[in-house]
Design an enzyme around this catalytic site. Structure first.
Site, short mmCIF file in Angstrom:
data_model
loop_
_atom_site.label_atom_id
_atom_site.label_comp_id
_atom_site.label_asym_id
_atom_site.label_seq_id
_atom_site.Cartn_x
_atom_site.Cartn_y
_atom_site.Cartn_z
N GLU A 50 0.86 -1.18 0.00
CA GLU A 50 0.00 0.00 0.00
C GLU A 50 0.89 1.23 0.00
O GLU A 50 1.84 1.30 0.80
CB GLU A 50 -0.80 0.04 1.30
CG GLU A 50 -2.26 -0.18 1.18
CD GLU A 50 -2.91 -0.07 2.55
OE1 GLU A 50 -2.82 1.01 3.17
OE2 GLU A 50 -3.48 -1.06 3.00
N ASP A 61 -5.40 10.16 9.92
CA ASP A 61 -4.08 9.68 10.33
C ASP A 61 -3.58 10.36 11.58
O ASP A 61 -3.81 11.54 11.82
CB ASP A 61 -3.08 9.90 9.19
CG ASP A 61 -3.31 8.91 8.06
OD1 ASP A 61 -3.21 7.71 8.32
OD2 ASP A 61 -3.64 9.35 6.95
N TYR A 176 -11.08 -3.94 4.03
CA TYR A 176 -10.09 -3.50 5.00
C TYR A 176 -10.84 -3.25 6.30
O TYR A 176 -11.61 -2.31 6.39
CB TYR A 176 -9.44 -2.22 4.49
CG TYR A 176 -8.25 -1.70 5.27
CD1 TYR A 176 -8.21 -1.73 6.65
CD2 TYR A 176 -7.17 -1.13 4.60
CE1 TYR A 176 -7.14 -1.24 7.35
CE2 TYR A 176 -6.08 -0.62 5.30
CZ TYR A 176 -6.07 -0.68 6.67
OH TYR A 176 -5.01 -0.17 7.36
#
Ligand SMILES: Cc1ncc(COP(=O)(O)O)c(C=O)c1O
Lengths: 275, 402
Positions: A50, A61, A176
């Protein structure tokens, strides 16, 4: 036609083991160093790669990956350059699946269809765009699928039974599963909490499930590898990059080897997990 | 409802034409859908509306006056200028209107912890205020740079029992505070209500905040009809995220004779690169959950904005503004830091009112516009905040040490 991602998960299934997915930010800490990192990942044991597309405001993040994004941007890494990096990598490696992960605005600014066409021709296999929920599938997901690009979606602990079918609707490649509510690299994943969630999701889909957010050590990766189809490690690798920069942000000797060593340790743990 | 009304948006996907939407991480989606459902239900509940109105009246002090600025009008020598005095609200700005609405909704949803972003600190103070009033935990994210330039508000928030968390990422201003608030929300989504302070963010926030702020425009309309027997001709408001402007404008969207003028922060000048003029100098982009005009570079990286006013120092704008601009309903202009400072002093000397630096931009635009308008033109400026919080910034620019 099966995609490179599907082929890789089929191969992993045949081997009876989970895969290791590694995440690094494109062009972090600079483009030449990043390309050396990238080139060595498959040999170090990454089953799927990735690459983060740098963005100025990576809202999902934590501090470690935020810093990686800013380092890449400071070195002039644009979306066009990220695609060039992928293109060069594909010239050297035709088998390792590669997924681009990031936020929608740089793609939108590039021109979403132009981006998709160039991503296909550069050799990208799939996309993860954090801020595109299924409600916005017309933006990028559907045109990506039409072009043969896999679209990977995040499912989270807040994705309840009612919503799960919506989340799964247009996913291709793999799902995911975000192991915790939160941003990358802050909390730690607990396999015993993830397992029942995966059982729940598997009632609705045969897609491979990768689990990420909060996996830092080989032990954690192994625990996840026992229950999921792949373990994703990001912040721990980006932190390794950061740990090998000098006070001016220049890479010190040993950076590339250190990251590859870390990947090797994680890969070993993942490969041994179900033995 | 009028078939051709401009007031029916957004659609069920939260879109105003190309703009708006729900560009958020999956973790937040269930929560945003839950919020939307809760808001739709509350909107239809007369008890909720009655409680909202009652807090606006007795706690906020509404209606705010529509004041004829006689000396300012004489000085500028053109349009007849009225000030919509939302700076007289409890806590000193329009922000509290929205906070009352959202805190009542949070309580209805059973949320115990409130988070918010703030730039000027006005929204942070208003949020801390309603949290104190309703006994809820309060965490305010504020850019380090804004903490420096809005010290009085930081202290006020702490006095009100809020925890102020400094944000050190990016430009250390409002955009980064919003990033950090979103990160908190993703992490604590089950317990936490995100009280967004402007008509920005993912659907339903732009519509919900607009609805709560629309009390400004509804009052102004009734007050003008009472004072002048007709609608105003021009409405002027500063835009950061766009909430005070949308609150004033929305009830007038279908009154085609009324000009709507949004004033962006031109910072050091529109062509210096140091400004916060999203609609005049940005392109459509996606940030903080919605698509709208956005200051960004060629690569889609967000450009750090600049304004003397912390409340306008934001690289985006609410999606409904973008749509209204594109269809030609909204006029967009800008005022520089210097022009805002001049307008700040002008209003202080002529009317005895210290405006916040945000509405000082609207006053600056008015000072340029009004002299060219006829004396029977009725113009309303949204005086959405008072300037006490800004005296340190103003002093510094005047070379005075406090
Ligand atoms: C007094 C005042 N006016 C305007 C603004 C800008 O926000 P908006 O454009 O949402 O009204 C702020 C924001 O802090 C403010 O405090």
């Amino acid at each position: 036609m099966t995609t490179r991602i599907e082929q890789r998960f089929a191969a992993l299934r045949a081997e009876g083991r989970a895969g290791l997915v590694t995440f690094l930010v494109a062009g972090d800490p600079d483009i030449p160093t990043f390309e050396r990192l990238l080139d060595g990942l498959p040999a170090a044991g990454a089953d799927l790669i990735e690459i983060g597309m740098p963005f100025s405001d990576p809202m999902a993040d934590g501090p470690v990956i935020q810093a990686g994004n800013l380092r890449a941007l400071a070195h002039g890494v644009t979306l066009a350059r990220t695609l060039e990096i992928v293109r060069r990598f594909r010239g050297r490696d035709q088998t390792t699946p590669l997924v681009l992960m990031g936020y929608y605005n740089p793609i939108w600014a590039y021109g979403r269809l132009r981006f998709l066409d160039e991503a296909v021709s550069a050799g990208v296999d799939g996309l993860i765009v954090v801020d595109l929920p299924p409600e916005e599938d017309e933006e990028l997901c559907l045109p990506a699928l039409e072009r043969g690009l896999d679209f990977v979606r995040l499912a989270t602990p807040t994705t309840d039974a009612r919503r799960l079918p919506t989340v799964l609707r247009n996913v291709r490649g793999f799902l995911y599963y975000v192991s915790l509510t939160g941003i990358t690299g802050v909390k730690e994943a607990a396999a015993e909490q993830v397992a029942p969630q995966l059982d729940r999701i598997r009632k609705h889909t045969d897609l491979p499930i990768a689990v990420g957010f909060g996996i830092k050590t080989p032990e954690q990766a192994a625990a996840i590898a026992r229950i999921a189809d792949a373990a994703v490690v990001g912040s721990a690798l980006v932190a390794e990059v950061a740990a090998h920069l000098d006070s001016e942000g220049k890479p010190r000797g040993g950076l590339v080897a250190a990251v590859h060593d870390k990947v090797r340790a994680l890969a070993h743990a993942v490969r041994e997990a179900r033995r | 409802m009028l078939a051709n009304s401009l007031r029916t948006g957004p659609d069920e996907r939260g879109r105003f034409g190309l703009y708006g939407g729900r560009f958020v991480a999956e973790t937040l989606m269930p929560c945003i859908l839950e919020l939307e459902a809760a808001y739709e239900e509350a909107k239809r509940d007369p008890a909720f509306q009655a409680e909202f109105d009652s807090f606006l009246a007795d706690y906020v002090g509404r209606p705010s006056p529509l004041y004829f600025a006689e000396r300012l009008t004489a000085e500028l020598g053109g349009a007849k200028i009225y000030l919509k005095r939302d700076e007289l609200n409890h806590t000193g700005a329009h922000k509290i209107n929205n906070c009352i609405g959202q805190i009542l909704l949070a309580r209805r949803m059973g949320k115990k912890r409130i988070i918010a972003e703030t730039g000027a600190g006005q929204h942070g103070v208003a949020t801390a205020t309603v949290c104190a009033r309703f006994g809820l935990d309060c965490v305010i994210y504020m850019g380090e740079r804004d903490i420096e330039r809005q010290q009085p508000n930081v202290f006020r928030m702490r006095l009100l029992g809020a925890e102020v968390r400094p944000v050190r990422s990016g430009s250390r201003t409002l955009k980064d505070a919003m990033n950090e608030a979103l990160r908190d929300w993703v992490t604590n989504v089950e317990t936490t209500f995100y009280l967004i302070g402007s008509v920005a963010g993912p659907h339903p926030y732009p519509a919900m905040v607009r609805d709560f702020q629309s009390v400004i425009g509804r009052e102004a309309k009734a007050q003008m009809l009472e004072k002048e027997g007709r609608l105003p001709d021009v409405l002027v408001a500063a835009v950061g995220g766009g909430s005070n402007a949308m609150g004033l404008f929305h009830p007038f969207l279908d009154d085609g004779s009324v000009r709507l003028i949004a004033v962006e922060a031109a910072g050091e000048g529109l062509d210096t690169g140091l400004h916060a003029a999203a609609m005049l100098r940005g392109r459509p982009g996606i940030l903080h959950g919605s698509r709208s005009y956005l200051l960004q570079d060629e690569d889609g990286q967000v450009i750090e904005p600049h304004s003397i006013s912390a409340g306008l120092d934001y690289p985006g704008i609410g999606p409904e503004h973008s749509w209204l601009k594109d269809i030609g309903r909204l006029e967009v202009t800008a005022a520089t830091d210097r022009e805002a400072l001049d307008a700040f002093r002008l209003l202080a000397r002529l009317e005895g009112i210290l405006p916040a630096l945000e509405p000082a931009h609207a006053l600056a635009a008015t000072a340029k516009l009004a002299p060219g308008l006829s004396k029977d033109t009725l113009l309303v400026v949204n005086l959405c905040g008072r300037g006490d919080k800004d005296i340190y910034t103003v002093a510094r620019h005047l070379g005075v040490e406090l």
